[in-house]
Write a protein that holds these residues in place. Structure first.
Motif, PDB file in Angstrom:
ATOM      1  N   PRO A 202      13.544  35.673 -16.181  1.00 30.07           N
ATOM      2  CA  PRO A 202      14.961  35.725 -15.400  1.00 30.07           C
ATOM      3  C   PRO A 202      15.114  37.120 -14.879  1.00 30.07           C
ATOM      4  CG  PRO A 202      14.882  34.364 -17.672  1.00 30.07           C
ATOM      5  CD  PRO A 202      13.740  35.256 -17.331  1.00 30.07           C
ATOM      6  N   ASN A 203      15.756  37.105 -13.618  1.00 27.33           N
ATOM      7  CA  ASN A 203      16.006  38.133 -13.210  1.00 27.33           C
ATOM      8  C   ASN A 203      17.261  38.221 -12.145  1.00 27.33           C
ATOM      9  OD1 ASN A 203      15.811  40.673 -11.594  1.00 27.33           O
ATOM     10  ND2 ASN A 203      13.667  40.970 -12.162  1.00 27.33           N
ATOM     11  N   THR A 204      18.097  39.096 -12.360  1.00 31.08           N
ATOM     12  CA  THR A 204      19.417  39.020 -11.765  1.00 31.08           C
ATOM     13  C   THR A 204      19.366  40.107 -10.417  1.00 31.08           C
ATOM     14  OG1 THR A 204      20.404  40.199 -13.313  1.00 31.08           O
ATOM     15  CG2 THR A 204      20.559  37.937 -13.332  1.00 31.08           C
TER      16      THR A 204
ATOM     17  N   SER B 148      20.450  37.244  -4.851  1.00 33.61           N
ATOM     18  CA  SER B 148      19.804  37.656  -5.804  1.00 33.61           C
ATOM     19  C   SER B 148      18.480  36.933  -6.029  1.00 33.61           C
ATOM     20  CB  SER B 148      20.584  37.516  -7.202  1.00 33.61           C
ATOM     21  OG  SER B 148      20.453  36.156  -7.366  1.00 33.61           O
ATOM     22  N   GLN B 149      17.436  37.618  -6.514  1.00 35.29           N
ATOM     23  CA  GLN B 149      16.074  37.084  -6.746  1.00 35.29           C
ATOM     24  C   GLN B 149      16.267  35.796  -7.732  1.00 35.29           C
ATOM     25  OE1 GLN B 149      13.216  39.092  -9.460  1.00 35.29           O
ATOM     26  NE2 GLN B 149      11.634  38.440  -8.205  1.00 35.29           N
ATOM     27  N   GLU B 150      17.214  35.675  -8.639  1.00 27.52           N
ATOM     28  CA  GLU B 150      17.404  34.411  -9.442  1.00 27.52           C
ATOM     29  C   GLU B 150      17.912  33.409  -8.509  1.00 27.52           C
ATOM     30  OE1 GLU B 150      19.520  32.885 -13.639  1.00 27.52           O
ATOM     31  OE2 GLU B 150      20.094  34.699 -12.656  1.00 27.52           O
TER      32      GLU B 150
ATOM     33  N   ARG C  76       9.878  31.992 -12.438  1.00 25.28           N
ATOM     34  CA  ARG C  76      11.090  31.634 -13.085  1.00 25.28           C
ATOM     35  C   ARG C  76      11.169  31.654 -14.418  1.00 25.28           C
ATOM     36  NH1 ARG C  76      10.124  26.940  -9.348  1.00 25.28           N
ATOM     37  NH2 ARG C  76      11.148  27.213  -7.251  1.00 25.28           N
TER      38      ARG C  76
END
Length: 234
Positions: free
Chosen positions: A18-20, A50-52, A15
């Motif tokens: 941050p990755n979208t 999404s990953q986020e 976390r």
């Protein structure tokens, strides 16, 4: 014996990056079942896009989120670099022997703290209690302790000492016997590996007690069959 545990919180670390990224495939019920995610989390995870959103999915334990994330995405390089490094102290040769199934040398390895317990006053009288969690090497220390006691007794003038090595299960007894043969060689004959039950049976028999194996009705009276064979006085 002190046990040191390392439990990295990879979900928390992920976390920090941050990755979208959009999930490369739908989070389906079939996928979640394949990853052993309990059904009560399926509905909320099916909405993840999404990953986020995945890592922030509320109410889902981190180890399930990590399983899905590991299936969907590669870890950030910074996180990979932060993971602990494990070193085989014996080098590549040790790893090759392990891959070929030679486990005994690994099972008999001692680290310095274990060596200290092995060498502690081998000629002391009275019981010695060694504490440790599962997998901390208590059995390995006991095996080396037997060797150390044989050495100490020979120095005291007992050329053929006898050591009793008692276990609670036949499986552990067989395992310990195999390791003792590797550790002691011919001296393994000096160590009598027995289960507690068989030792109790021998002592009672030698004392003249009339013994018999319990019948099925005896087991029902005491609430079911015990996990190992027992003896009953007749």
């Amino acid at each position: 014996m002190r046990t040191i545990s390392f439990k990295p919180n990879f979900a928390k670390d992920l976390r920090r990056f941050p990755n979208t990224q959009v999930v490369p495939e739908p989070v389906t019920e079939a996928l979640l079942k394949a990853l052993d995610v309990p059904p009560q989390y399926h509905a909320r995870l099916a909405e993840v896009d999404s990953q986020e959103a995945l890592l922030g999915c509320p109410g889902v334990p981190d180890h399930h989120l990590l399983a899905i994330d590991g299936h969907m995405f590669e870890k950030p390089l910074a996180l990979v670099d932060a993971e602990p490094t494990y070193v085989a102290t014996g080098g590549v040769d040790d790893l090759l022997r392990y891959a070929q199934g030679e486990l005994v040398p690994f099972l008999l390895k001692l680290h310095p703290e274990q060596e200290r317990h092995v060498a502690w006053t081998p000629d002391a009288a009275g019981p010695t209690l060694l504490k440790g969690g599962p997998g901390t090497g208590k059995t390995t220390v006991a095996l080396y302790r037997a060797r150390e006691m044989i050495r100490a007794l020979r120095e005291q003038g007992h050329p053929e000492p006898r050591i009793l090595f008692a276990t609670f299960t036949k499986a552990l007894g067989t395992f310990a016997g195999e390791l003792l043969e590797s550790l002691l060689g011919d001296d393994a004959r000096l160590v009598d590996v027995r289960t507690v039950d068989s030792l109790a049976w021998q002592v009672l028999t030698a004392s003249g007690a009339l013994l018999r194996r319990p019948e099925p009705e005896d087991k029902r009276e005491i609430g079911g069959a015990p996990p190992w064979p027992t003896c009953a006085a007749g």
